[in-house]
Write an enzyme that holds these catalytic residues in place. Structure first.
Site, PDB file in Angstrom:
ATOM      1  N   GLY A   1       0.849  -1.186   0.000  1.00 28.03           N
ATOM      2  CA  GLY A   1       0.000   0.000   0.000  1.00 28.03           C
ATOM      3  C   GLY A   1       0.879   1.227   0.000  1.00 28.03           C
ATOM      4  O   GLY A   1       2.055   1.140   0.351  1.00 28.03           O
ATOM      5  N   PRO A   2       0.297   2.360  -0.400  1.00 27.03           N
ATOM      6  CA  PRO A   2       1.101   3.582  -0.423  1.00 27.03           C
ATOM      7  C   PRO A   2       1.545   3.960   0.983  1.00 27.03           C
ATOM      8  O   PRO A   2       0.992   3.456   1.970  1.00 27.03           O
ATOM      9  CB  PRO A   2       0.149   4.642  -0.981  1.00 27.03           C
ATOM     10  CG  PRO A   2      -1.134   3.963  -1.252  1.00 27.03           C
ATOM     11  CD  PRO A   2      -1.095   2.571  -0.776  1.00 27.03           C
ATOM     12  N   SER A   3       2.512   4.834   1.063  1.00 24.51           N
ATOM     13  CA  SER A   3       3.006   5.274   2.366  1.00 24.51           C
ATOM     14  C   SER A   3       1.881   5.969   3.136  1.00 24.51           C
ATOM     15  O   SER A   3       1.104   6.731   2.558  1.00 24.51           O
ATOM     16  CB  SER A   3       4.204   6.181   2.083  1.00 24.51           C
ATOM     17  OG  SER A   3       4.338   7.090   3.091  1.00 24.51           O
ATOM     18  N   GLY A   4       1.759   5.669   4.423  1.00 26.97           N
ATOM     19  CA  GLY A   4       0.688   6.256   5.239  1.00 26.97           C
ATOM     20  C   GLY A   4      -0.609   5.465   5.174  1.00 26.97           C
ATOM     21  O   GLY A   4      -1.619   5.862   5.743  1.00 26.97           O
TER      22      GLY A   4
ATOM     23  N   GLY B   1      -1.246   2.615   6.552  1.00 23.40           N
ATOM     24  CA  GLY B   1      -1.562   1.954   7.815  1.00 23.40           C
ATOM     25  C   GLY B   1      -0.859   0.620   8.006  1.00 23.40           C
ATOM     26  O   GLY B   1      -1.198  -0.147   8.903  1.00 23.40           O
ATOM     27  N   LYS B   2       0.157   0.347   7.198  1.00 22.65           N
ATOM     28  CA  LYS B   2       0.844  -0.955   7.264  1.00 22.65           C
ATOM     29  C   LYS B   2       1.554  -1.123   8.609  1.00 22.65           C
ATOM     30  O   LYS B   2       1.389  -2.129   9.293  1.00 22.65           O
ATOM     31  CB  LYS B   2       1.861  -1.077   6.110  1.00 22.65           C
ATOM     32  CG  LYS B   2       1.228  -0.857   4.743  1.00 22.65           C
ATOM     33  CD  LYS B   2       2.223  -1.024   3.608  1.00 22.65           C
ATOM     34  CE  LYS B   2       3.273   0.056   3.519  1.00 22.65           C
ATOM     35  NZ  LYS B   2       2.779   1.374   3.111  1.00 22.65           N
ATOM     36  N   THR B   3       2.343  -0.105   8.986  1.00 21.60           N
ATOM     37  CA  THR B   3       3.073  -0.197  10.250  1.00 21.60           C
ATOM     38  C   THR B   3       2.103  -0.253  11.424  1.00 21.60           C
ATOM     39  O   THR B   3       2.359  -0.910  12.435  1.00 21.60           O
ATOM     40  CB  THR B   3       4.001   1.022  10.408  1.00 21.60           C
ATOM     41  OG1 THR B   3       4.695   1.195   9.183  1.00 21.60           O
ATOM     42  CG2 THR B   3       4.989   0.836  11.527  1.00 21.60           C
TER      43      THR B   3
ATOM     44  N   GLU C   1      10.212  -5.011   5.734  1.00 20.38           N
ATOM     45  CA  GLU C   1      11.332  -5.152   4.807  1.00 20.38           C
ATOM     46  C   GLU C   1      12.061  -3.824   4.635  1.00 20.38           C
ATOM     47  O   GLU C   1      11.431  -2.780   4.533  1.00 20.38           O
ATOM     48  CB  GLU C   1      10.797  -5.626   3.451  1.00 20.38           C
ATOM     49  CG  GLU C   1      11.804  -6.363   2.656  1.00 20.38           C
ATOM     50  CD  GLU C   1      11.171  -6.956   1.394  1.00 20.38           C
ATOM     51  OE1 GLU C   1      11.758  -7.882   0.878  1.00 20.38           O
ATOM     52  OE2 GLU C   1      10.126  -6.487   0.951  1.00 20.38           O
TER      53      GLU C   1
HETATM   54  P1  ADP Z   1       2.486   2.992   6.505  1.00 20.49           P
HETATM   55  O1  ADP Z   1       3.279   2.060   7.361  1.00 20.49           O
HETATM   56  O2  ADP Z   1       1.551   2.293   5.581  1.00 20.49           O
HETATM   57  O3  ADP Z   1       3.329   3.987   5.778  1.00 20.49           O
HETATM   58  P2  ADP Z   1       1.489   3.992   9.027  1.00 20.49           P
HETATM   59  O4  ADP Z   1       0.803   2.824   9.638  1.00 20.49           O
HETATM   60  O5  ADP Z   1       2.834   4.329   9.540  1.00 20.49           O
HETATM   61  O6  ADP Z   1       1.527   3.841   7.445  1.00 20.49           O
HETATM   62  O7  ADP Z   1       0.590   5.287   9.194  1.00 20.49           O
HETATM   63  C1  ADP Z   1      -0.814   5.321   9.037  1.00 20.49           C
HETATM   64  C2  ADP Z   1      -1.308   6.689   9.479  1.00 20.49           C
HETATM   65  O8  ADP Z   1      -1.087   6.863  10.856  1.00 20.49           O
HETATM   66  C3  ADP Z   1      -0.624   7.841   8.768  1.00 20.49           C
HETATM   67  O9  ADP Z   1      -1.601   8.801   8.481  1.00 20.49           O
HETATM   68  C4  ADP Z   1       0.350   8.363   9.789  1.00 20.49           C
HETATM   69  O10 ADP Z   1       0.513   9.750   9.660  1.00 20.49           O
HETATM   70  C5  ADP Z   1      -0.315   8.013  11.111  1.00 20.49           C
HETATM   71  N1  ADP Z   1       0.702   7.691  12.137  1.00 20.49           N
HETATM   72  C6  ADP Z   1       1.605   6.690  12.081  1.00 20.49           C
HETATM   73  N2  ADP Z   1       2.362   6.644  13.196  1.00 20.49           N
HETATM   74  C7  ADP Z   1       1.928   7.660  13.984  1.00 20.49           C
HETATM   75  C8  ADP Z   1       2.306   8.132  15.278  1.00 20.49           C
HETATM   76  N3  ADP Z   1       3.287   7.556  15.994  1.00 20.49           N
HETATM   77  N4  ADP Z   1       1.635   9.198  15.764  1.00 20.49           N
HETATM   78  C9  ADP Z   1       0.635   9.781  15.061  1.00 20.49           C
HETATM   79  N5  ADP Z   1       0.227   9.373  13.847  1.00 20.49           N
HETATM   80  C10 ADP Z   1       0.855   8.336  13.297  1.00 20.49           C
END
Ligand code: ADP
Length: 379
Positions: free
Chosen positions: A173-176, A178-180, A300
């Protein structure tokens, strides 16, 4: 402390909060002892220097007085010389002291702010342990919505997903997207706002953090190593593993020969050894393998890594996926193509699910993502 904080997700996933705190405290105590010693030396140095300055002044006065008595110098010239010399000494000293004081103050304030932002204490250590239930149960997300702060936009919205307990699931998925956040929920760095996650038919909050994190191998993307020796890094998540398990893990990530060639072997201090980015990644993978994890979460690396590392990552995924669940945040085309199931996330929602071939035919975003990965792979 900085090393531990940079790898804070690994520290928490490895249930090493107490160990890290202890290490930091013992190092802080040692640092305090050294500071007191330094101040002692400094006082002696200042005393000696002050004595020297006094002696020099006496000498100048003596010599000046002699020259005055011989009519080679007027009294006023001698006094003026002394005054100028004294006036110069003080501002130069003050300037150096202020600049160094200011610099260390700013650095310390920045570190303190970083420490403030993290929570290193284990959150619920005394919850009773649950034992594993038998059978081929699954890991599921049930209508999960998660936010990072009350009132903030949801990072995941109404996500429902079943992750088989065997095989490889890749999240793209694109960055942001929600993967992490999905990984953070699984490791309980974050709790859902609504909905629930269930592992082996038991909702996540009913697992003790200790039990939950023990079963999950987690490889962070960017900062996977902690300060110390190679052995300490490999034993980080499972401190009771035996030496054969360490070598077996190193063999799996194709590092065995490299480590045997190092003069200190497993006791090589990583900060002093010339370790490449790919090797660091492989050490982090080996650490996750030491305990044969039932669930492997792999974020990764996005950096261009060497072919050997890429091959090692593949083998590890295939090996763990035979008996457990591998969940990857995939940044490489080859990782995505091999996955048994691919989940396409967009703006916090599951947009599509399927195999590479199915998604190529049915999903535009997936086609775009694959095209982008293909270009990245060719570079
Ligand atoms: P991905 O890993 O797909 O790039 P993330 O899961 O990191 O995406 O982020 C999903 C959303 O949650 C994004 O809009 C990001 O800005 C927000 N986000 C991620 N981590 C934090 C955090 N520690 N505090 C506030 N917002 C966060």
């Amino acid at each position: 402390m900085e090393g531990a904080l940079r790898a804070i997700r690994t520290v928490k996933a490895s249930r090493a909060e107490a160990r890290e705190s202890e290490r930091v405290i013992s190092e802080a105590t040692e640092s305090a002892r050294q500071s007191v010693r330094a101040i002692r030396y400094e006082s002696v140095a200042w005393t000696v220097a002050g004595f020297g300055i006094g002696l020099a002044t006496l000498l100048i006065l003596g010599l000046g007085a002699w020259r005055v008595s011989e009519n080679l110098l007027t009294v006023s010239a001698l006094v003026a010389f002394l005054l100028y010399a004294f006036q110069l000494m003080e501002p130069v000293g003050t300037l150096t002291q202020t600049v160094s004081g200011l610099q260390s103050g700013v650095a310390a304030a920045m570190r303190i702010r970083e420490v403030d932002a993290f929570e290193i204490e284990p959150s619920d250590t005394d919850r009773p342990s649950r034992t594993t239930t038998e059978g081929r149960s699954t890991l599921t997300f049930e209508n999960v919505t998660a936010r990072y702060a009350p009132g903030a936009a949801p990072a995941l919205q109404d996500v429902s997903l079943t992750i088989p307990r065997e095989g490889h699931t890749a999240i793209v998925g694109p960055s942001g997207a929600g993967k992490t956040t999905m990984f953070s929920l699984l490791l309980r760095f974050l709790n859902p706002d609504s909905g629930r996650l269930v592992l082996d038919e038991i909702p996540l909050p009913e697992w003790s953090l200790e039990d939950l994190r023990r079963r999950i191998g987690y490889v962070e993307q960017d900062t996977p190593l902690v300060p110390g020796t190679l052995r300490e890094n490999l034993l980080y998540t499972h401190a009771d593993a035996g030496e054969p398990a360490l070598w077996e893990a190193l063999r799996a990530v194709r590092l065995e020969d490299r480590v045997r060639e190092l003069p200190d072997g497993l006791d090589t201090v990583l900060s002093t050894a010339a370790i490449s980015g790919g090797e660091r990644q492989r050490i982090a993978l080996a650490r996750a393998l030491v305990s044969d994890p039932e669930i492997l979460l792999l974020d990764e690396a996005t950096a261009q890594l060497d072919g050997l590392t890429e091959a090692a990552v593949h083998e590890v995924i295939a090996r763990v996926a035979r008996t457990g669940a591998v969940l990857t945040i995939a940044h490489r085309l080859s990782t995505v193509i091999d996955a048994d199931q691919i989940v396409v996330l967009e703006s916090g929602q599951v947009r599509a699910r399927g195999t590479h071939q199915e998604l190529l035919q049915t999903d535009d975003l997936y086609r775009d993502l694959v095209a982008a990965l293909r270009i990245a792979t060719q570079v």
